[in-house]
Design a protein around this motif. Sequence first.
Motif, PDB file in Angstrom:
ATOM      1  N   GLN A 177      69.670 -61.459  53.539  1.00  0.00           N
ATOM      2  CA  GLN A 177      70.538 -60.296  53.359  1.00  0.00           C
ATOM      3  C   GLN A 177      71.215 -60.273  51.994  1.00  0.00           C
ATOM      4  O   GLN A 177      71.711 -59.234  51.563  1.00  0.00           O
ATOM      5  N   ARG A 178      71.231 -61.402  51.307  1.00  0.00           N
ATOM      6  CA  ARG A 178      71.860 -61.445  49.980  1.00  0.00           C
ATOM      7  C   ARG A 178      70.950 -60.847  48.901  1.00  0.00           C
ATOM      8  O   ARG A 178      71.319 -60.784  47.733  1.00  0.00           O
ATOM      9  N   GLN A 179      69.768 -60.390  49.300  1.00  0.00           N
ATOM     10  CA  GLN A 179      68.836 -59.809  48.338  1.00  0.00           C
ATOM     11  C   GLN A 179      68.883 -58.281  48.340  1.00  0.00           C
ATOM     12  O   GLN A 179      68.144 -57.635  47.591  1.00  0.00           O
ATOM     13  N   ARG A 180      69.731 -57.687  49.183  1.00  0.00           N
ATOM     14  CA  ARG A 180      69.840 -56.224  49.213  1.00  0.00           C
ATOM     15  C   ARG A 180      71.307 -55.823  49.396  1.00  0.00           C
ATOM     16  O   ARG A 180      72.113 -56.590  49.897  1.00  0.00           O
ATOM     17  N   THR A 188      71.112 -63.190  43.032  1.00  0.00           N
ATOM     18  CA  THR A 188      70.795 -64.172  41.986  1.00  0.00           C
ATOM     19  C   THR A 188      69.301 -64.409  41.839  1.00  0.00           C
ATOM     20  O   THR A 188      68.775 -64.465  40.727  1.00  0.00           O
ATOM     21  N   PHE A 189      68.606 -64.558  42.965  1.00  0.00           N
ATOM     22  CA  PHE A 189      67.184 -64.924  42.906  1.00  0.00           C
ATOM     23  C   PHE A 189      66.261 -63.849  43.473  1.00  0.00           C
ATOM     24  O   PHE A 189      65.084 -64.105  43.709  1.00  0.00           O
ATOM     25  N   THR A 190      66.775 -62.641  43.674  1.00  0.00           N
ATOM     26  CA  THR A 190      65.988 -61.586  44.319  1.00  0.00           C
ATOM     27  C   THR A 190      64.666 -61.313  43.611  1.00  0.00           C
ATOM     28  O   THR A 190      63.622 -61.145  44.255  1.00  0.00           O
ATOM     29  N   LYS A 191      64.684 -61.264  42.301  1.00  0.00           N
ATOM     30  CA  LYS A 191      63.471 -60.927  41.539  1.00  0.00           C
ATOM     31  C   LYS A 191      62.826 -62.163  40.906  1.00  0.00           C
ATOM     32  O   LYS A 191      62.084 -62.052  39.932  1.00  0.00           O
ATOM     33  N   PHE A 224      62.412 -66.471  51.384  1.00  0.00           N
ATOM     34  CA  PHE A 224      63.839 -66.391  51.713  1.00  0.00           C
ATOM     35  C   PHE A 224      64.025 -66.663  53.205  1.00  0.00           C
ATOM     36  O   PHE A 224      63.068 -66.651  53.984  1.00  0.00           O
ATOM     37  N   LEU A 225      65.264 -66.892  53.607  1.00  0.00           N
ATOM     38  CA  LEU A 225      65.606 -67.122  55.004  1.00  0.00           C
ATOM     39  C   LEU A 225      65.866 -65.772  55.653  1.00  0.00           C
ATOM     40  O   LEU A 225      66.853 -65.107  55.354  1.00  0.00           O
ATOM     41  N   ILE A 279      63.895 -57.069  53.753  1.00  0.00           N
ATOM     42  CA  ILE A 279      64.158 -56.838  52.335  1.00  0.00           C
ATOM     43  C   ILE A 279      62.825 -56.539  51.667  1.00  0.00           C
ATOM     44  O   ILE A 279      61.763 -56.699  52.271  1.00  0.00           O
ATOM     45  N   ALA A 280      62.858 -56.093  50.427  1.00  0.00           N
ATOM     46  CA  ALA A 280      61.627 -55.765  49.712  1.00  0.00           C
ATOM     47  C   ALA A 280      60.672 -56.952  49.718  1.00  0.00           C
ATOM     48  O   ALA A 280      61.053 -58.073  49.376  1.00  0.00           O
ATOM     49  N   SER A 281      59.448 -56.709  50.132  1.00  0.00           N
ATOM     50  CA  SER A 281      58.355 -57.701  50.169  1.00  0.00           C
ATOM     51  C   SER A 281      58.482 -58.709  51.297  1.00  0.00           C
ATOM     52  O   SER A 281      57.622 -59.576  51.453  1.00  0.00           O
ATOM     53  N   PHE A 282      59.531 -58.635  52.092  1.00  0.00           N
ATOM     54  CA  PHE A 282      59.694 -59.543  53.234  1.00  0.00           C
ATOM     55  C   PHE A 282      60.147 -58.708  54.426  1.00  0.00           C
ATOM     56  O   PHE A 282      61.337 -58.479  54.637  1.00  0.00           O
TER      57      PHE A 282
END
Length: 585
Positions: A334-337, A344-347, A401-402, A408-411
């Motif tokens: 959830q920290r990727q959106r 921090t590491f989304t991309k 990611f967990l 999220i995008a791609s997951f």
Amino acid sequence: MNRKSMTVAGAGLAGLALVSMLLPARVVFAAAKPAAATNTVLVDTMEAELHRAMSSLGSTGADGAQPKPYFLSYSVADADDVAIASQFGAITASNESHRRYADVQVRVGAPAEDNTHGDHRNSALTTVQLPLTDDPEAIAHTLWFATNRGYGKALDAYLQVKTDQQVRAKEDDTSPDFSTEKPVTGMLPPAAPLSVDRAAWETRLRELSGIFKQYPDVFFNTVALQVSSETDYYVSSEGTKTATPSHTARLVIVARTRAADGMDLFRDQTFEAEDAEHLPDQATLVAKVNDLAKSLAALRAAPVTEPYNGPAILSGRAAAVFFHEVLGHRLEGQRQRGDEEGQTFTKMVGKQILPTFISVADDPTMATFDGTVLSGHYDYDDEGQPAERVDLIKDGVLDSFLMSRLPIASFASSNGHGRAEVGHMPTGRQGNLIVSSSKTVSDADLREMLKAEAKKQGKAYGLFFEDISSGFAVTTRRSPQAFQVIPLVVYRVYVDGRPDELVRGVSIVGTPQAALLRIMATGDKQQVFNGICGAESGSIPVSAVAPAMLVSEIETQKQAQGTARPPILPPPGAENPASTGKGGL
């Protein structure tokens, strides 16, 4: 899953602590329930009321058509607990309890966009206390009331989501609000009945906490035992049905003192096992209490650290906490959106974020590591999904990611890491974070490498972090992407061969991407840290496993220092050392 109610940390601020289990849970005190087979009454009632609600909710009334929920789930935590605490040789609490809470989740709209969208995620959840007895009518009525209340909340939130979409800019990540998963059936046998000899443990705890009376400068101490036998039940409108048992025993020892300059100091020690009978024997615990008290005496006399930026070694336990805070929280799905998250590491998927000799996985399917019980073990997560091992970083390269059921995008799918405390919406969380290395050396060689690096940088010493208590990570974009870790035992390791020097008041600070790429080598033994982690989905048990690490550069600052002086009045009996057995520190 062990969804015990504990303390809460704010969204965007996640933290790890060893002693959170000393805080009170929401408990209904009653006699412990008798041994039972699989609770078919509870599960059958949950299923029947869920299907009745799904077929009845949503209709055309005076106010027009109301949408039917597309998803409904009931999650029940049914547990017995024994909690005993002692201080200075006397019992301060001794309780046996039975608690049963239900989380009702209602989703309106469609998986692509529903009432949980954006800031409205918690609108899906309603939490109620269930009857403690297996009374089908009483349970059904409680679930009925909670479902109706939850449906109303969901309708209001869904209308607000639709309104928000008309006035806000397009989001960067347009992933659905809920993933599509196959139904799961996993009815494991219920947790074993709770069996604790309270009288015997009260005697043991009195003896252990009484040892601190021999150390007058310890102004606070507690020795606490918490034993839990819990079964978590989950049913959903998709057809998922699980029952997950857990049984844990924790013994926590905490002591505090205060230095002459006003700095508060503490040490703690935690022991975990599947049940109370497998905790360490009394002789071992007595030795640990004395060691802990003596270490506080050494800390009181130690000099206060100065700000430092240079090479350091983190012991395996310290490195485990470091990875949990610096890396683990930033790999939660959830920290990727979202507009608030720092991402921090989304991309960075497919890119190197660690040295090539480091790999990181999260494996909640592991119950033990080298004989040590892992707190982060579970069979099914709090969304009914099977626990999975996830290889997060392979040879330094970010891979995954967990994931909970928030895509999220791609997951797009869960990988069994949707976790929550009772009363919170599940999010992607850590379970057992396992750090491994292909560049290992002995402890002695790691120490020599530390001295060589300090000398190369013109430093008089490097630092060795032996023990760490806790830490926290800031992940929101409105604040600096930083972390802080609080060490308990830190030594200066001098390059000229002088004996190591214990220092106090050290706090490790920094930013994640810089800190992670400075790892030079690791030790050849992995150590375990068990703790309680708090974040937006509540406080949950976690573990982290890591080898000792040599880093080329770490930044420390002074901890906040109090102004209160140590107790002015001596403790009772201090005027007569013979009465305490040892005198002073």
